[in-house]
Design a protein around this motif. Structure first.
Motif, PDB file in Angstrom:
ATOM      1  N   PRO A 176      10.973  -4.600  -4.061  1.00 41.63           N
ATOM      2  CA  PRO A 176      11.296  -3.734  -2.924  1.00 41.63           C
ATOM      3  C   PRO A 176      10.355  -3.931  -1.741  1.00 41.63           C
ATOM      4  O   PRO A 176       9.157  -4.187  -1.912  1.00 41.63           O
ATOM      5  CB  PRO A 176      11.145  -2.318  -3.499  1.00 41.63           C
ATOM      6  CG  PRO A 176      11.194  -2.473  -4.983  1.00 41.63           C
ATOM      7  CD  PRO A 176      10.626  -3.832  -5.271  1.00 41.63           C
ATOM      8  N   ASP A 177      10.905  -3.777  -0.538  1.00 44.67           N
ATOM      9  CA  ASP A 177      10.100  -3.879   0.676  1.00 44.67           C
ATOM     10  C   ASP A 177       8.920  -2.912   0.645  1.00 44.67           C
ATOM     11  O   ASP A 177       7.793  -3.268   1.014  1.00 44.67           O
ATOM     12  CB  ASP A 177      10.961  -3.562   1.903  1.00 44.67           C
ATOM     13  CG  ASP A 177      11.888  -4.703   2.286  1.00 44.67           C
ATOM     14  OD1 ASP A 177      11.602  -5.858   1.927  1.00 44.67           O
ATOM     15  OD2 ASP A 177      12.894  -4.426   2.971  1.00 44.67           O
ATOM     16  N   GLY A 178       9.173  -1.662   0.209  1.00 41.19           N
ATOM     17  CA  GLY A 178       8.111  -0.665   0.210  1.00 41.19           C
ATOM     18  C   GLY A 178       6.927  -1.068  -0.647  1.00 41.19           C
ATOM     19  O   GLY A 178       5.774  -0.826  -0.276  1.00 41.19           O
ATOM     20  N   THR A 179       7.200  -1.697  -1.777  1.00 48.22           N
ATOM     21  CA  THR A 179       6.128  -2.168  -2.660  1.00 48.22           C
ATOM     22  C   THR A 179       5.305  -3.251  -1.979  1.00 48.22           C
ATOM     23  O   THR A 179       4.065  -3.236  -2.037  1.00 48.22           O
ATOM     24  CB  THR A 179       6.729  -2.711  -3.960  1.00 48.22           C
ATOM     25  OG1 THR A 179       7.417  -1.656  -4.649  1.00 48.22           O
ATOM     26  CG2 THR A 179       5.653  -3.292  -4.869  1.00 48.22           C
ATOM     27  N   LEU A 180       5.976  -4.182  -1.329  1.00 45.64           N
ATOM     28  CA  LEU A 180       5.281  -5.281  -0.671  1.00 45.64           C
ATOM     29  C   LEU A 180       4.454  -4.796   0.513  1.00 45.64           C
ATOM     30  O   LEU A 180       3.310  -5.230   0.715  1.00 45.64           O
ATOM     31  CB  LEU A 180       6.291  -6.328  -0.214  1.00 45.64           C
ATOM     32  CG  LEU A 180       7.056  -7.036  -1.344  1.00 45.64           C
ATOM     33  CD1 LEU A 180       8.195  -7.874  -0.777  1.00 45.64           C
ATOM     34  CD2 LEU A 180       6.119  -7.913  -2.169  1.00 45.64           C
ATOM     35  N   VAL A 181       5.013  -3.901   1.303  1.00 44.83           N
ATOM     36  CA  VAL A 181       4.280  -3.376   2.458  1.00 44.83           C
ATOM     37  C   VAL A 181       3.040  -2.615   2.003  1.00 44.83           C
ATOM     38  O   VAL A 181       1.944  -2.785   2.547  1.00 44.83           O
ATOM     39  CB  VAL A 181       5.201  -2.488   3.313  1.00 44.83           C
ATOM     40  CG1 VAL A 181       4.396  -1.762   4.387  1.00 44.83           C
ATOM     41  CG2 VAL A 181       6.301  -3.319   3.965  1.00 44.83           C
ATOM     42  N   ALA A 182       3.207  -1.769   0.984  1.00 46.84           N
ATOM     43  CA  ALA A 182       2.077  -0.973   0.492  1.00 46.84           C
ATOM     44  C   ALA A 182       0.954  -1.847  -0.049  1.00 46.84           C
ATOM     45  O   ALA A 182      -0.226  -1.490   0.038  1.00 46.84           O
ATOM     46  CB  ALA A 182       2.549  -0.008  -0.594  1.00 46.84           C
ATOM     47  N   ALA A 183       1.306  -3.024  -0.592  1.00 44.97           N
ATOM     48  CA  ALA A 183       0.299  -3.926  -1.161  1.00 44.97           C
ATOM     49  C   ALA A 183      -0.305  -4.859  -0.120  1.00 44.97           C
ATOM     50  O   ALA A 183      -1.199  -5.646  -0.450  1.00 44.97           O
ATOM     51  CB  ALA A 183       0.922  -4.738  -2.294  1.00 44.97           C
ATOM     52  N   GLY A 184       0.178  -4.806   1.111  1.00 42.77           N
ATOM     53  CA  GLY A 184      -0.369  -5.674   2.158  1.00 42.77           C
ATOM     54  C   GLY A 184       0.114  -7.109   2.076  1.00 42.77           C
ATOM     55  O   GLY A 184      -0.588  -8.027   2.519  1.00 42.77           O
ATOM     56  N   PHE A 185       1.314  -7.322   1.553  1.00 39.92           N
ATOM     57  CA  PHE A 185       1.863  -8.671   1.408  1.00 39.92           C
ATOM     58  C   PHE A 185       1.932  -9.380   2.760  1.00 39.92           C
ATOM     59  O   PHE A 185       2.387  -8.824   3.757  1.00 39.92           O
ATOM     60  CB  PHE A 185       3.256  -8.576   0.788  1.00 39.92           C
ATOM     61  CG  PHE A 185       3.985  -9.880   0.639  1.00 39.92           C
ATOM     62  CD1 PHE A 185       3.463 -10.898  -0.143  1.00 39.92           C
ATOM     63  CD2 PHE A 185       5.203 -10.080   1.263  1.00 39.92           C
ATOM     64  CE1 PHE A 185       4.152 -12.098  -0.305  1.00 39.92           C
ATOM     65  CE2 PHE A 185       5.898 -11.267   1.114  1.00 39.92           C
ATOM     66  CZ  PHE A 185       5.377 -12.276   0.333  1.00 39.92           C
ATOM     67  N   LYS A 186       1.458 -10.632   2.797  1.00 35.41           N
ATOM     68  CA  LYS A 186       1.467 -11.421   4.028  1.00 35.41           C
ATOM     69  C   LYS A 186       2.729 -12.285   4.101  1.00 35.41           C
ATOM     70  O   LYS A 186       3.133 -12.904   3.122  1.00 35.41           O
ATOM     71  CB  LYS A 186       0.237 -12.330   4.097  1.00 35.41           C
ATOM     72  CG  LYS A 186      -1.071 -11.583   4.312  1.00 35.41           C
ATOM     73  CD  LYS A 186      -1.158 -10.972   5.710  1.00 35.41           C
ATOM     74  CE  LYS A 186      -2.508 -10.309   5.935  1.00 35.41           C
ATOM     75  NZ  LYS A 186      -3.617 -11.270   5.961  1.00 35.41           N
ATOM     76  N   ASP A 187       3.317 -12.316   5.272  1.00 31.96           N
ATOM     77  CA  ASP A 187       4.517 -13.108   5.549  1.00 31.96           C
ATOM     78  C   ASP A 187       4.073 -14.465   6.080  1.00 31.96           C
ATOM     79  O   ASP A 187       3.526 -14.560   7.178  1.00 31.96           O
ATOM     80  CB  ASP A 187       5.361 -12.357   6.572  1.00 31.96           C
ATOM     81  CG  ASP A 187       6.681 -13.040   6.895  1.00 31.96           C
ATOM     82  OD1 ASP A 187       6.800 -14.260   6.662  1.00 31.96           O
ATOM     83  OD2 ASP A 187       7.580 -12.344   7.405  1.00 31.96           O
TER      84      ASP A 187
END
Length: 474
Positions: free
Chosen positions: A319-330
């Motif tokens: 999920p997008d929310g999980t990635l955003v919360a973890a600071g995932f880099k694009d």
């Protein structure tokens, strides 16, 4: 994958596999756009791959405290006339690693060197020489400062220094017992990817078939007998043609109501040609015996070339929310992942594992048919046969079959926003070294006494059984 599997003993021979395309990068290698002056000796050759597990590659690591501009730096082998020039605008952040595919400029032999020079190619910064091919990687341990040794392939990610991250897998984190989880000869061969959705287990079969399995009352699974699912449903490309080589299946946060997403590596009607696609199927209604894809994202052109039978073998969704919360880099922007820039999509990112390279590619698949690759992740294994995101532990499982002795590797998003290996596990002690191409841990709701079920799919249907079950710690 189907019966045309390459001999396992040849997977890591020193053959130059035609993996086209550019650098394998983990998000750890992405940096802010401004590079500051830094001592040249902060940059070190950190990993070298020569075996053909991926194209011949040299990884650089910044052990210093400031970002370094690598524009115009030069890589060479033991022949001064063989040069690879780092593209303009390339920077390397402190503590980051970045791998460069040099195969288009020169090959790295069994007795060779990797040399790094400042722009112009005359000032030597670092070098490493070896007398045998990598197996599969020559890596510094610790990163940037240690001696080189044989290790797992981790291009773009922290090197595997034998702490349980890959080269020395630790014991399975659950019970050692394994039992069959299907009746005899229900599926035959080629059962591959799995995905558990509560009381339903979805299974992809290489012959272009999708199964909806329900509990059999004794801890295993049987085909659903309702709505045309009793022998699985035949899959077709959009328009109703073809025979997708269906290797893996996953659902999004919408569950089956949002469609099933199937990873495929080729059209069985043209089996000699790669077709690395994700297909979406409506699976929540209908009684027919076949399913026609409502959409195809054909990603072949934007990925390194692989053999027709060595492509997408695994798929999962985060999920997008999980990635955003973890600071995932694009990686496509070099900044924190922002779902809003991609318009309407599935509310998350799909991760796709490649058998032939061991790479994991992360994509946003847009509702309108567009696709953007937002990361490429080094799994650290020779091949990836299954991926599963486990929300309960916030970890990504990357599973290799008997190619790697049944190693299960886990990765998490680290402080740099990259997926990095954190642990590697042996298969359960009671599991033979099977061709397990499917793996599915149960959800958190099935935890009892700190343990929950987990399931595997054996492509070889060993002993007439394609499904097995074990346990894993919650």
């Amino acid at each position: 994958m189907p019966e045309e599997r390459a001999p396992r003993s040849r997977r890591l021979l020193p053959i130059r596999v035609a993996v086209a395309g550019a650098t394998l990068l983990a998000a750890a290698s992405l940096v802010a756009p401004t590079a500051h002056a830094a001592p040249a000796d902060d940059v070190r050759i950190n990993e070298v791959v020569t075996t053909g597990a991926v194209d011949d590659s040299i990884e650089l690591y910044n052990k210093g405290a400031a970002t370094v501009d690598l524009s115009g730096w030069v890589l060479k082998d033991d022949d001064a006339s063989h040069t690879f020039t780092v593209p303009a605008g390339t920077t390397l952040a402190p503590g980051a690693a970045r791998a460069f595919t040099v195969a288009s400029a020169f090959g790295l032999g069994s007795g060779d060197k990797a040399r790094l020079y400042l722009p112009g190619g005359s000032t030597l910064v670092d070098s490493f020489a070896w007398s045998a091919h990598s197996a599969p990687s020559w890596s510094r341990c610790p990163d940037g400062t240690g001696a080189f040794g044989k290790a797992a392939l981790t291009l773009g990610a922290p090197n595997d220094c034998g702490s349980g991250g890959g080269t020395n897998p630790v014991a399975w984190p659950g019970g050692g017992s394994v039992a069959t989880a299907d009746a005899t000869d229900v599926f035959g061969g080629d059962l591959s990817g799995l995905y558990q959705e509560g009381s339903v287990l979805w299974a992809a079969q290489n012959s272009g078939r999708l199964w909806r399995l329900v509990r059999d009352g004794s801890g295993g699974w049987r085909p659903d007998t309702a709505n045309g699912w009793s022998t699985g449903k035949t899959l077709r490309y959009p328009g109703g043609s073809g025979s997708p080589d269906s290797e893996a299946v996953t659902l999004t946060g919408a569950g089956a109501a949002g469609g099933a997403y199937v990873a495929t590596e080729r059209n069985g009607d043209a089996s000699g040609t790669s077709r690395l696609s994700v297909l979406r199927y409506e699976v929540a209604a209908g009684t027919g015996g076949s399913l026609t894809a409502t959409k195809e994202w054909n990603l072949t052109a934007g990925l390194p070339a692989v053999g027709a039978n060595l492509g997408f073998e695994a798929i999962t969704w985060i999920p997008d929310g999980t990635l955003v919360a973890a600071g995932f880099k694009d990686q496509s922007t070099g900044t924190a992942y922002d779902p809003g820039r991609y318009g309407a999509h599935t509310g998350g990112v799909f991760l796709l594992g490649v058998e032939g390279t061991g790479a994991v590619h992360a994509y946003v698949l847009q509702d309108g048919g567009g696709a953007t690759r937002v990361a490429t992740i080094a799994s650290g294994t020779a091949g990836v046969m299954e991926l599963q995101w486990e929300p309960q532990a916030a970890r990504l499982w990357a599973v290799c079959d008997d190619t790697c002795g049944g190693v299960h590797r886990t990765l998490k998003i680290d402080a740099t926003g990259a997926f990095a290996p954190v642990a590697s596990y042996q298969r359960p002690s009671g599991m033979p070294d099977l061709n397990n191409e499917g793996f599915a841990p149960a959800g958190a709701d099935e935890c009892v006494g700190g343990s929950k079920p987990v399931y595997w799919a054996d492509d070889g249907n060993t002993g007439g059984h394609a499904l097995r079950r074990g346990t894993i710690s919650c």
